[in-house]
Design an enzyme around this catalytic site. Structure first.
Site, PDB file in Angstrom:
ATOM      1  N   ALA A  34       1.509  -0.854  -0.003  1.00 37.11           N
ATOM      2  CA  ALA A  34       0.109   0.577   0.382  1.00 37.11           C
ATOM      3  C   ALA A  34       0.788   1.193   0.105  1.00 37.11           C
ATOM      4  CB  ALA A  34      -0.782   0.240   1.345  1.00 37.11           C
ATOM      5  N   ASP A  35       0.726   1.690  -0.683  1.00 41.54           N
ATOM      6  CA  ASP A  35       1.162   3.308  -0.567  1.00 41.54           C
ATOM      7  C   ASP A  35       0.336   4.615   0.122  1.00 41.54           C
ATOM      8  OD1 ASP A  35      -1.162   4.523  -2.932  1.00 41.54           O
ATOM      9  OD2 ASP A  35       0.504   4.283  -4.197  1.00 41.54           O
ATOM     10  N   SER A  36       0.593   6.059   0.233  1.00 41.26           N
ATOM     11  CA  SER A  36       0.129   6.762   0.656  1.00 41.26           C
ATOM     12  C   SER A  36      -0.957   7.219   0.822  1.00 41.26           C
ATOM     13  CB  SER A  36       1.198   7.525   1.563  1.00 41.26           C
ATOM     14  OG  SER A  36       0.771   8.271  -0.105  1.00 41.26           O
ATOM     15  N   GLN A  38      -3.467   4.492  -0.981  1.00 30.10           N
ATOM     16  CA  GLN A  38      -4.211   3.844  -0.681  1.00 30.10           C
ATOM     17  C   GLN A  38      -4.670   3.671   0.437  1.00 30.10           C
ATOM     18  OE1 GLN A  38      -1.457   0.781  -2.539  1.00 30.10           O
ATOM     19  NE2 GLN A  38      -2.884   0.617  -4.422  1.00 30.10           N
ATOM     20  N   SER A  39      -3.154   3.844   1.497  1.00 27.41           N
ATOM     21  CA  SER A  39      -3.391   3.446   2.920  1.00 27.41           C
ATOM     22  C   SER A  39      -4.879   4.764   3.378  1.00 27.41           C
ATOM     23  CB  SER A  39      -2.429   4.199   3.563  1.00 27.41           C
ATOM     24  OG  SER A  39      -0.976   3.619   3.200  1.00 27.41           O
TER      25      SER A  39
END
Length: 79
Positions: A34-36, A38-39
């Site tokens: 997960a990237d930021s 997606q978080s």
């Protein structure tokens, strides 16, 4: 369906990975990729799935699938 099963399904769909890759100890960023952005999307997806409001700062401190289960169960219990 249990909290953990629902979290695994939501995370797998959002991150476009196999649900079998999502384990209790999986870290959303390091293990599941997960990237930021997606978080943040995960927080929103969990809110929708469980029909809850999550404190965004506290929710972004959740690092693993197991942490998410505990956090969401706590929010649900406080109702």
């Amino acid at each position: 369906m249990s909290t953990i099963d629902r979290i695994k399904i939501v995370a797998a769909e959002l991150l476009k990975i196999e649900a079998s890759r999502v384990q209790d100890t999986s870290r959303f960023v390091e293990d599941l990729g997960a990237d930021s952005m997606q978080s943040i999307e995960l927080v929103a997806a969990f809110e929708e799935e469980f029909d809850i409001e999550m404190d965004e700062d506290a929710a972004l401190g959740v690092k693993t699938v197991g942490d998410a289960v505990g956090f969401i169960d706590k929010v649900l219990a406080e109702g």
